[in-house]
Scaffold this active site. Structure first.
Site, PDB file in Angstrom:
ATOM      1  N   ASP A   2     -11.701   1.337   2.627  1.00 36.01           N
ATOM      2  CA  ASP A   2     -10.609   0.777   3.270  1.00 36.01           C
ATOM      3  C   ASP A   2     -11.516   1.592   4.751  1.00 36.01           C
ATOM      4  O   ASP A   2     -12.320   1.876   4.533  1.00 36.01           O
ATOM      5  CB  ASP A   2      -9.579   2.005   2.985  1.00 36.01           C
ATOM      6  CG  ASP A   2      -8.432   2.037   3.825  1.00 36.01           C
ATOM      7  OD1 ASP A   2      -8.507   1.372   4.886  1.00 36.01           O
ATOM      8  OD2 ASP A   2      -7.978   3.472   3.611  1.00 36.01           O
ATOM      9  N   GLU A   9      -8.278   2.098  -2.753  1.00 31.18           N
ATOM     10  CA  GLU A   9      -8.903   2.470  -1.426  1.00 31.18           C
ATOM     11  C   GLU A   9      -9.186   3.418  -1.302  1.00 31.18           C
ATOM     12  O   GLU A   9      -9.288   4.604  -1.663  1.00 31.18           O
ATOM     13  CB  GLU A   9      -7.807   2.173  -0.219  1.00 31.18           C
ATOM     14  CG  GLU A   9      -7.070   0.474  -0.560  1.00 31.18           C
ATOM     15  CD  GLU A   9      -6.223   0.232   0.801  1.00 31.18           C
ATOM     16  OE1 GLU A   9      -5.602   1.345   1.475  1.00 31.18           O
ATOM     17  OE2 GLU A   9      -5.482  -0.678   0.693  1.00 31.18           O
ATOM     18  N   GLU A  65       0.769  -0.810  -0.119  1.00 33.62           N
ATOM     19  CA  GLU A  65      -0.247   0.193  -0.333  1.00 33.62           C
ATOM     20  C   GLU A  65       0.271   1.216  -0.415  1.00 33.62           C
ATOM     21  O   GLU A  65       1.793   1.368   0.920  1.00 33.62           O
ATOM     22  CB  GLU A  65      -0.385  -0.060   1.058  1.00 33.62           C
ATOM     23  CG  GLU A  65      -1.694   1.270   1.247  1.00 33.62           C
ATOM     24  CD  GLU A  65      -2.912   1.423   2.497  1.00 33.62           C
ATOM     25  OE1 GLU A  65      -2.615   0.167   3.348  1.00 33.62           O
ATOM     26  OE2 GLU A  65      -3.437   2.381   2.625  1.00 33.62           O
ATOM     27  N   GLU A  72      -5.958  -4.550   9.531  1.00 33.71           N
ATOM     28  CA  GLU A  72      -5.510  -3.809   9.235  1.00 33.71           C
ATOM     29  C   GLU A  72      -4.768  -3.846  10.739  1.00 33.71           C
ATOM     30  O   GLU A  72      -5.721  -4.702  11.616  1.00 33.71           O
ATOM     31  CB  GLU A  72      -5.771  -2.472   9.027  1.00 33.71           C
ATOM     32  CG  GLU A  72      -6.236  -2.268   7.629  1.00 33.71           C
ATOM     33  CD  GLU A  72      -7.024  -0.638   7.383  1.00 33.71           C
ATOM     34  OE1 GLU A  72      -6.290  -0.002   6.758  1.00 33.71           O
ATOM     35  OE2 GLU A  72      -7.372  -0.576   8.304  1.00 33.71           O
ATOM     36  N   ASN A 104      -4.364   5.122  -2.030  1.00 39.63           N
ATOM     37  CA  ASN A 104      -5.565   5.502  -1.286  1.00 39.63           C
ATOM     38  C   ASN A 104      -6.329   6.517  -1.781  1.00 39.63           C
ATOM     39  O   ASN A 104      -5.686   7.536  -2.027  1.00 39.63           O
ATOM     40  CB  ASN A 104      -4.763   6.444  -0.084  1.00 39.63           C
ATOM     41  CG  ASN A 104      -4.970   4.823   0.734  1.00 39.63           C
ATOM     42  OD1 ASN A 104      -5.504   4.924   1.372  1.00 39.63           O
ATOM     43  ND2 ASN A 104      -3.382   4.809   1.207  1.00 39.63           N
TER      44      ASN A 104
HETATM   45  P1  C2E Z   1      -4.683   4.170   6.120  1.00 39.51           P
HETATM   46  O1  C2E Z   1      -5.240   4.349   4.242  1.00 39.51           O
HETATM   47  O2  C2E Z   1      -5.749   3.139   6.984  1.00 39.51           O
HETATM   48  O3  C2E Z   1      -3.107   3.577   6.229  1.00 39.51           O
HETATM   49  C1  C2E Z   1      -3.055   2.586   7.196  1.00 39.51           C
HETATM   50  C2  C2E Z   1      -2.646   3.787   8.145  1.00 39.51           C
HETATM   51  O4  C2E Z   1      -2.477   2.791   9.807  1.00 39.51           O
HETATM   52  C3  C2E Z   1      -1.112   4.343   8.386  1.00 39.51           C
HETATM   53  O5  C2E Z   1      -0.722   5.005   8.821  1.00 39.51           O
HETATM   54  C4  C2E Z   1      -0.180   2.964   8.629  1.00 39.51           C
HETATM   55  O6  C2E Z   1       1.040   3.271   8.459  1.00 39.51           O
HETATM   56  C5  C2E Z   1      -1.275   2.466   9.850  1.00 39.51           C
HETATM   57  N1  C2E Z   1      -0.285   1.207  10.461  1.00 39.51           N
HETATM   58  C6  C2E Z   1       0.064   0.012   9.721  1.00 39.51           C
HETATM   59  N2  C2E Z   1      -0.035  -1.003  10.553  1.00 39.51           N
HETATM   60  C7  C2E Z   1      -0.355  -0.988  11.613  1.00 39.51           C
HETATM   61  C8  C2E Z   1      -0.157  -1.199  13.129  1.00 39.51           C
HETATM   62  O7  C2E Z   1      -0.035  -1.976  12.933  1.00 39.51           O
HETATM   63  N3  C2E Z   1      -0.831  -0.574  13.793  1.00 39.51           N
HETATM   64  C9  C2E Z   1      -0.530   0.545  13.612  1.00 39.51           C
HETATM   65  N4  C2E Z   1      -0.804   1.722  15.097  1.00 39.51           N
HETATM   66  N5  C2E Z   1      -0.871   1.770  12.791  1.00 39.51           N
HETATM   67  C10 C2E Z   1      -0.543   1.057  11.521  1.00 39.51           C
HETATM   68  P2  C2E Z   1       0.032   6.667   8.163  1.00 39.51           P
HETATM   69  O8  C2E Z   1       0.792   6.579   6.957  1.00 39.51           O
HETATM   70  O9  C2E Z   1       0.125   7.702   9.465  1.00 39.51           O
HETATM   71  O10 C2E Z   1      -1.511   7.107   7.076  1.00 39.51           O
HETATM   72  C11 C2E Z   1      -2.637   7.740   7.719  1.00 39.51           C
HETATM   73  C12 C2E Z   1      -3.526   7.662   7.011  1.00 39.51           C
HETATM   74  O11 C2E Z   1      -4.097   8.713   5.884  1.00 39.51           O
HETATM   75  C13 C2E Z   1      -4.091   6.587   6.156  1.00 39.51           C
HETATM   76  O12 C2E Z   1      -4.640   5.625   6.501  1.00 39.51           O
HETATM   77  C14 C2E Z   1      -4.636   7.121   5.249  1.00 39.51           C
HETATM   78  O13 C2E Z   1      -6.226   7.455   5.395  1.00 39.51           O
HETATM   79  C15 C2E Z   1      -4.523   8.868   4.899  1.00 39.51           C
HETATM   80  N6  C2E Z   1      -3.076   8.433   3.731  1.00 39.51           N
HETATM   81  C16 C2E Z   1      -1.541   7.729   3.784  1.00 39.51           C
HETATM   82  N7  C2E Z   1      -1.398   8.499   2.330  1.00 39.51           N
HETATM   83  C17 C2E Z   1      -2.377   8.440   1.800  1.00 39.51           C
HETATM   84  C18 C2E Z   1      -2.264   9.447   0.587  1.00 39.51           C
HETATM   85  O14 C2E Z   1      -1.719   8.890  -0.266  1.00 39.51           O
HETATM   86  N8  C2E Z   1      -4.209   9.184   0.308  1.00 39.51           N
HETATM   87  C19 C2E Z   1      -4.485   9.480   0.554  1.00 39.51           C
HETATM   88  N9  C2E Z   1      -6.141  10.028   0.656  1.00 39.51           N
HETATM   89  N10 C2E Z   1      -5.043   9.529   2.098  1.00 39.51           N
HETATM   90  C20 C2E Z   1      -3.418   8.518   2.346  1.00 39.51           C
HETATM   91 CA    CA Z   2      -5.612   2.231   3.305  1.00 39.70          CA
HETATM   92 CA    CA Z   3      -7.554   1.698   7.124  1.00 39.44          CA
END
Ligand code: C2E
Ligand code: CA
Ligand code: CA
Length: 596
Positions: A490, A460, A370, A547, A428
């Site tokens: 998602d 997603e 992802e 997730e 995403n």
């Molecule tokens: P998401 O799409 O639900 O992405 C998963 C988030 O959970 C990611 O945080 C990831 O680093 C984190 N994660 C993965 N495994 C675990 C785990 O085992 N435990 C915990 N506590 N966290 C875990 P991240 O990278 O900080 O992204 C946060 C959110 O920001 C994403 O949630 C998504 O909604 C948004 N996001 C990130 N990149 C993009 C993007 O390119 N476009 C859009 N529209 N949204 C994005």
């Molecule tokens: Ca996601």
């Molecule tokens: Ca998610």
């Protein structure tokens, strides 16, 4: 260098705030100025305003001058004396003025009498002054007349300035007046602890809807009545201002926080009694923002902005009263900054993508990754997408950023083609991306450009319910699906998500939110719920991704229930493309910490 004292700073601020240099105001004073020349039998009468470094003659008879340097201004002395009138019978005999160029040369002034024009806050803004070419004394009677004249001029100025300071709908004082009165108050009650309250009496959306049915007049009447009701309820405790269409403000002093909250709850009760709009009973709403402030010019200048922050906090949380907090202010300022810096940041290479492996649970091999966005802001440091994505979503930035993500992620997948031809990529998109443009066509075009099979790409999206209600979104998703792209819902289970609406959408993957997954091994009820969702999703034909897989116990349960894929810190963290490729082309996973 002369020391500029705070009185002088505030005096100049008041000159600007009251807008007394407005030429219309000057012209409207001319008849009074002429009357004064006639009454006192002097050749020159001027109404002057002294600003920071000059003196302006806003109304005058008997001179062509419009301004002079403050250093040669006699009136500047008049505003500095504490006396009501500065009278100089013969300027050429007065040490202060004998070598003034207006005295030694044209127009050879001799007699001067000036009286300060004071704002309601007590600041001397300028003078009305009488000038003669012969030495002279004012009689006691004339001095009294001059004092009266000053009152007439000030009343006129205040009246004139109050035009444009009334709200047309309610006839109440408006924001300009509120701002001016705050400054006056800051002076009069310097240092006092005050509270400004901004009350919103109607939700604009339903006001607009009602307006379409009833017409504007009943809605305006409703707002007017609500304002008047506030005045009645406050019973003279504070003056009420009509700040903007549905919002009223007032300032109270000497209350404790508890006392103020109590008063506001009483206002709320009183305001809720239905009012009549064209025969339809409607109840005003009540959302109040409260700002505590000290009466001084700086804080007073910022009260309206802070009150807006507070009232928006009340509105967005759906609570009757919210107090201004510095935290929320800072948060808004920071959000504003993020939005302002984003586009340049994209161009300057401050953004990059990390890739978090998604692992097939049956054999623990990496099946896909992802793409997750990262921003290293040059001054704020690493900013989390959880912070910046919601900010971008409120603006047109989201589309720009999503476009960037698509371009980079698909290009990356193209580069991985030879080494990992089976690797899947998910990215995403925000519901906002479907508002304008056509993300579907863009995505498919990018796949073609980079020689990537769209069947390896998954999109997603979070809010399925939102999507099913939005006309533009659905055809976009269908186009994507038609091109081979899979669509995943998602964060399933984090909000009100349910299976009901999903059947109408071209969805093939359900990603269970971390909150549904993490810790299931130790929480039997949570485990039941997660298991039910996974089993139901599978029976409905969706493939499932869990997730937030953070520990071994959770992983074993997910495997047992037949969950297809897992993603989480236990399996692999988000990582650079190089590491992600290594992991994807290597052996099945073993557990242990992975570098980010
Ligand atoms: P998401 O799409 O639900 O992405 C998963 C988030 O959970 C990611 O945080 C990831 O680093 C984190 N994660 C993965 N495994 C675990 C785990 O085992 N435990 C915990 N506590 N966290 C875990 P991240 O990278 O900080 O992204 C946060 C959110 O920001 C994403 O949630 C998504 O909604 C948004 N996001 C990130 N990149 C993009 C993007 O390119 N476009 C859009 N529209 N949204 C994005
Ligand atoms: Ca996601
Ligand atoms: Ca998610």
């Amino acid at each position: 260098m002369p020391l500029i004292d705070s009185y002088e700073l505030e005096r100049v601020a008041m000159v600007n705030a009251l807008d007394v240099l407005d030429p219309d105001l000057g012209a409207s004073l001319d008849p009074i100025t002429r009357l004064a020349a006639f009454t006192f039998g002097v050749p020159v009468v001027m109404v002057t305003i002294v600003d920071a470094d000059s003196q302006r003659f806003i109304s005058k008879v008997g001179t062509e001058l419009t301004r002079t340097d403050r250093r040669v201004s006699i009136c500047a002395h008049a505003i500095e004396t504490g006396d009501e009138i500065l009278e100089v019978p013969d300027l050429s005999k007065d040490r202060r003025f004998a070598d003034n160029p207006m005295v030694t040369g044209e127009p050879f002034m001799r007699f001067y009498a000036g009286a300060a024009l004071r704002s309601p806050s007590g600041h001397a803004l300028g003078t009305i002054c009488l000038i003669g070419y012969e030495p002279r004394h004012l009689t006691a009677d004339e001095r009294r007349k001059l004092v009266t004249l000053v009152q007439v001029v000030m009343t006129h100025i205040e009246l004139k300035l109050s035009v444009g300071r009334r709200e047309a709908i309610s006839g109440m004082s408006n924001r300009q007046q509120f701002q001016a009165d705050l400054l006056t108050l800051a002076e009069r009650r310097r240092g006092a602890e005050l509270h400004a309250v901004l009350v919103d009496v109607m939700d604009l959306q339903s006001a607009n809807e009602a307006g379409q049915v009833l017409g504007m007049a009943p809605m305006e009447s409703l707002i007017r009545q609500a304002g008047q009701r506030l005045v009645t309820l406050l019973d003279g405790a504070a003056k009420v201002y009509h700040l903007s269409s549905t919002r009223f403000a007032f300032v109270l002093g000497g209350r404790t926080a508890g006392g103020l909250n109590e008063l506001l709850m009483r206002l709320r009760e009183g305001l809720r009694e239905p009012l009549s709009a064209a025969g339809v009973p409607m109840s005003p709403l009540f959302h109040a923002g409260v700002v505590p402030f000290h009466a001084d010019a700086t804080e007073a200048g910022d009260v309206v902005r802070k009150a807006l922050i507070a009232v928006h906090a009340a509105l967005s949380q759906g609570i009757p009263i919210a107090w201004y907090t510095r935290d929320r202010d800072d948060q808004l300022t920071r959000a504003y900054r993020l939005a302002a810096d984003a586009e340049a940041g994209l161009l300057d290479g401050e953004f990059h993508l990390l890739y978090q492996p998604r692992v097939r649970l049956s054999d623990l091999r990496v099946r896909g990754v992802e793409a997750l966005l990262r921003w290293d802001h040059p001054e704020l440091g690493a900013v989390s997408p959880d912070e910046f994505i919601p900010v971008f979503e409120k603006t047109a930035l989201m589309a720009v950023v999503s476009r960037w993500v698509m371009e980079h992620a698909i290009a990356q997948l193209g580069q991985w083609q030879a080494a990992a031809p089976q690797l899947q990529l998910s990215l995403n998109l925000s519901p906002r991306d479907f508002d304008n443009g056509s993300p579907a066509e863009e995505l498919l075009a990018l796949c073609a450009e980079h020689g990537v099979d769209p069947g390896r790409v998954e999109v997603e999206v979070t809010e399925g319910e939102w999507i099913s209600n939005h006309r533009h979104a659905l055809p976009q998703l269908r186009t994507m699906q038609g091109g081979g792209v899979r669509i995943a819902i998602d964060d399933f289970g984090s909000g009100y998500s349910n299976f009901g609406y999903l059947t109408e959408l071209p969805i093939s993957v359900i990603k269970l939110d971390r909150s549904l997954v993490s810790g299931i091994a130790l929480a039997p009820t949570a485990a039941l719920k997660a298991e039910a969702v996974i089993r139901l999703a599978r029976r409905l034909g969706y493939s499932t991704v869990a997730e937030g897989v953070e520990n071994l116990g959770d992983l074993r349960l997910l495997q047992e229930w037949g969950c297809d894929e897992g993603q989480g810190y236990l399996l692999a963290r988000p990582m650079t493309p190089e590491l992600a490729l290594q992991l994807a082309t290597g052996a099945a996973l073993e557990f242990g910490p992975h570098p980010e």
